[in-house]
Write a protein that holds these residues in place. Structure first.
Motif: not given
Length: 331
Positions: A276-293
């Motif tokens: 959605i173009g209106q939200f393209g600038h909003v940073p999204i940080l993923m929250v996870t209990g693991h960090s598989e590649r």
């Protein structure tokens, strides 16, 4: 003045909207035996034009996902000049996984009715009955003298006069509110990063908002507590669908996205938000209990800006937030 439509099945305008020509034609054929003024809208570039030309009394949303139906309908209200004044009711077709979500949306008035339709049309007559019921309700309202257009969907404000006359002696509170509204970005226009202290004298800067997308109540409370002490409004969503609603309604400045959600996964939810173009600038940080590649790669492809690996402490969270919300660095 609101124009009254012929609400009889032979003349009532019905518009079937979908991103799939095949799906729209299927639904159209199911309706055309009983409703003689059915039109289809399948090209996104002509969605607003189709609605404005046909002015439907009943709008049937035949999209393959509930999110797509919401985007289409909210888009109409943001781009059309006549949808706000057009009396109509909305029927949305859904699958079994979205039943409770669409039920809630109907309860809130976002849509008017839903039909469990995908993937198999086991109850095809149900869609016809839903359109009949919509027309009967509108007829009863008209007979009672109620010809008010339906309210805008969740997250969309009613249109305001383009150039309101300024009051000669506006109180300070009203002036501050008007300035805050004017600072809001226009729909579809990315929000510029705020320059330092560029606010009108006497007007408090708009507070930052962070959306936490997490289905676990304990984790919601934990992350919320870790954000204590920051000048931030904290929002919550426990599903991907609710996250999208919160994006439209509150326009947060940053999203903390859990990877595992009950109705989808965080990667797919991120992809939908970023589309959605209106939200393209909003940073999204993923929250996870693991960090598989593979999760890292897919999240970055979907548009994620960074990661937070659980468990994390208050200092780690605050450092990440300040990294992507520069205004916090001076707060």
């Amino acid at each position: 003045m609101t124009e009254l439509n012929d609400l009889t099945p032979k003349r009532a305008a019905v518009l079937v909207a979908s991103q799939s020509v095949a799906d729209a034609e299927l639904v159209g054929k199911l309706l055309q035996d009983e409703f003689h003024n059915v039109r289809l809208s399948t090209k996104p570039d002509f969605a607003v034009e189709d609605f404005e030309q046909h002015r439907p009394s009943v709008l049937v949303l035949a999209f393959d996902t509930l999110e797509a139906a919401q985007r289409y309908y909210i888009g109409l209200y943001r781009l059309s000049t006549v949808v706000h004044e057009t009396r109509h009711r909305v029927v949305v077709l859904c699958n079994k996984h979205d039943v409770w979500t669409v039920y809630d949306l109907c309860s809130l008035g976002h849509f008017d009715d839903y039909v469990l339709f995908w993937p198999a049309t086991n109850d095809a007559p149900r869609i016809r009955m839903s359109v009949h019921q919509a027309l009967r309700i509108m007829t009863a309202q008209e007979q009672a003298g109620d010809v008010t257009p339906r309210a805008a969907p969740i997250g969309v404000s009613a249109p305001k006069p383009p150039h309101p006359a300024p009051a000669e002696t506006a109180p300070d509170a009203a002036a501050a509110e008007a300035a805050a509204r004017a600072a809001k970005p226009a729909p579809g226009v990315p929000q510029a990063q705020p320059a330092a202290a560029q606010t009108a004298p006497g007007v408090a800067p708009q507070r930052l908002a962070v959306l936490i997308v997490e289905d676990d109540g304990f984790q919601q409370k934990l992350i919320g507590r870790l954000m204590n002490g920051l000048d931030i409004d904290v929002l919550f969503a426990d599903t991907g669908a609710r996250a999208l609603e919160q994006m439209w309604e509150h326009k947060p400045d940053l999203v903390l996205m859990d990877v595992g959600l009950p109705d989808t996964n965080g990667v797919e939810a991120t992809r939908k938000i970023k589309s959605i173009g209106q939200f393209g600038h909003v940073p999204i940080l993923m929250v996870t209990g693991h960090s598989e590649r593979n999760i890292v790669v897919e999240s970055l492809k979907a548009g994620a800006a960074d990661f937070l690996v659980k468990p994390f402490d208050k200092n780690t969270l605050h450092e990440k937030l300040r990294q992507f919300l520069p205004a916090l660095a001076t707060s």
